[in-house]
Design an enzyme around this catalytic site. Structure first.
Site, mmCIF file in Angstrom:
data_model
loop_
_atom_site.group_PDB
_atom_site.id
_atom_site.type_symbol
_atom_site.label_atom_id
_atom_site.label_comp_id
_atom_site.label_asym_id
_atom_site.label_seq_id
_atom_site.Cartn_x
_atom_site.Cartn_y
_atom_site.Cartn_z
ATOM 1 C CG LEU B 58 25.405 -34.188 15.778
ATOM 2 C CD1 LEU B 58 24.835 -35.433 15.093
ATOM 3 C CD2 LEU B 58 26.713 -33.793 15.118
ATOM 4 C CB CYS B 115 28.623 -37.587 16.501
ATOM 5 S SG CYS B 115 28.391 -36.253 17.707
#
Lengths: 224, 295
Positions: B58, B115
């Site tokens: 990220l 994620c």
């Protein structure tokens, strides 16, 4: 910027150069780009393409120097005349060509961009290092080159005033050059999935943050 | 009626490749977090025989810089924009969604609830969706992990919590070792596995969720051709996203869209969307046959 260009290109020639393969493709509508820029070549049977800097650009062709190491590079190196692969490019930022006293410094497969670069710089001197005499057969592709073989390092053979160094080769060689010649232009390498800024996979650390080598490089200057 | 083609979040930078973004029906941003993030150290990607692992972590500018700097440029691209948001707690999701609530250029928000490369939030997916729902009136798509035994139950929970749609599926955690050293090839060892091998898993997840909830589903996972896209539609998706194939083929959106049209027509569907859920309907029918002994 005309955007990302991708075409299916036909293999028109392959020749072995020591342990390497020089792969020549019909250029189709693709531009050859600037020296040090790269292309993503489809690796048949593999999920991802592989990045290669342009080695030479004969009329109507693109030439790439391939070292078969893993499954992807082996699939590309074993292509035959008449085979077709998808090619995307040119991509990234190449060498800055506005230099007064160019010296090309390369190691191993890192000599790949030098034939095309040498053309653009008026055949400057090149200093190339290889592991073995067999690998050093690739030096024949680079005009005006002197060669050192392992255990001699190119950094040991570097003239005291090397001028404007443009280099490509293994990371330890580039790191050593960066210390000796802070303004050297270094063509770096990183595992890369896309080549056009999409995946964030190829980052290298610059000034304390991660930048995408495919967009900011592959040619970087250590001291900006 | 066409089937919109999107990119999977994190598989395209519209500002680096605007022409590729414009070839999509919807551009989905890389996941934005409340604070700026450097991302994970390299090596971040590893190709495997039938897919790839990524461990990007990220990397991004954070929601404030995103709204101030990136959003105006993305809004000017002329393609429908969805923003993917993520975080490490329910307040993180709420903060990002609140920042986007007044942004007219944001057609929908995708909640990255899954994620595989960062720490998980302590709350459940449904709690994260509820926090986001309270912070925005924008349409919310919940992106779920395929790594759960009963994804239909997860789908019901996030829809009950206020999700307007589902994005199915995220990558699933995988590991690749260097064949010589037998050490992990990624700096952070494990990564998110995507590509061809994820496709049957994605198909099963879309199929299960289409049976469980009545919301739009964006199907994704290993789509490389129009037939792959049509299969996801048949399993219940109403839109399809491209992920790993975008790395290999930046021109894939136009190709997949055209192949999808042809594949649907070849099977007698007036348009690709007419094939929606035909696999699901088949399931009900075959169950009926099994139970009643008649068609």
């Amino acid at each position: 910027m005309t955007g990302v260009q991708r075409e299916r290109l036909r293999v028109v020639g392959t020749e072995t150069v020591g342990p390497y393969v020089l792969l020549r493709l019909d250029r189709g509508g693709l531009d050859a780009g600037a020296p040090g820029q790269f292309f993503m070549l489809e690796a048949p049977g593999r999920p991802l393409p592989r990045p290669f800097s342009l080695c030479m650009a004969p009329p109507g062709e693109l030439g790439f120097l391939v070292e078969p190491l893993g499954p992807g590079t082996t699939a590309i190196a074993t292509l035959g005349v008449g085979n077709e692969i998808h090619v995307t490019g040119p991509l990234g930022r190449g060498f800055e060509l506005d230099v007064k006293r160019p010296l090309l410094v390369g190691g191993g497969i890192g000599v790949a961009p030098f034939p095309y670069l040498s053309d653009h710089l008026g055949v400057p001197p090149a200093l190339l290092g290889f592991r073995t005499a067999f690998h050093a057969e690739a030096a024949a592709l680079v005009p005006n080159a002197s060669v050192v073989l392992d255990p001699v390092l190119v950094t040991e053979a570097l003239p005291s005033d090397p001028g404007d160094v443009l280099a490509c080769g293994p990371e330890p060689m580039l790191d050593a050059l960066a210390r000796l010649v802070p303004r050297a232009q270094l063509a770096r390498e990183a595992p890369m999935a896309c080549g056009y800024g999409a995946c964030y996979g190829c980052v290298v650390e610059r000034d304390g943050r991660y930048v995408r080598l495919c967009l900011e490089g592959p040619v970087l200057r250590e001291a900006a | 009626m066409s089937v919109p083609i999107l990119n999977a979040s994190g598989c395209l930078d519209a500002l680096a490749a605007p022409d590729v973004a414009r070839s999509l029906d919807v551009f989905v941003t890389k996941t934005i977090t409340p604070e700026p993030r450097d991302g994970n150290p390299p090596v971040r990607i590893a190709e495997t025989d039938h897919g790839m692992l990524n461990s990007i972590g990220l990397q991004g500018p954070g929601i404030d810089a995103f709204v101030a700097d990136h959003l105006p440029r993305l809004g000017a691209l002329g393609v429908e924009l969805w923003v993917s948001v993520g975080g490490f707690s329910a307040p993180d999701f709420a903060r990002c969604c609140a920042m986007l609530d007044d942004e007219e250029s944001v057609a929908a928000i995708e909640l990255n609830l899954s994620c595989p490369n960062v720490e998980e939030a302590p709350e459940t997916a449904a709690e994260l969706v509820a926090a986001a729902r309270a912070a925005t009136k924008r349409p919310l798509y919940a992106k779920l992990s395929p790594a759960q035994w009963d994804i239909a139950r997860g789908a019901r929970a996030v829809v009950d919590a206020g999700a307007d749609g589902l994005s199915l599926v995220n990558t699933m955690r995988g590991l690749a070792l260097d064949p010589v050293t037998l050490r992990p090839r990624l700096a952070r060892s494990v990564g998110g596995y995507s590509g061809e091998a994820l496709r049957p898993i994605a198909l099963a997840c879309v199929y299960a969720c289409a049976n469980a909830v009545d919301v739009p589903i964006v199907g994704m996972g290993g789509v490389a051709t129009g037939l792959h896209a049509l299969e996801l539609v048949a399993a219940g998706a109403s839109a399809v996203a491209l992920g790993t194939i975008l790395f290999a083929d930046p021109l894939s959106p136009a190709r997949v869209r055209e192949e999808l049209r042809q594949e649907a027509a070849a099977r007698g569907f007036a348009n690709p969307l007419a094939a929606r859920s035909v696999a699901v309907a088949g399931l009900e029918k075959s169950l009926q046959i099994a139970l009643n002994g008649t068609a």
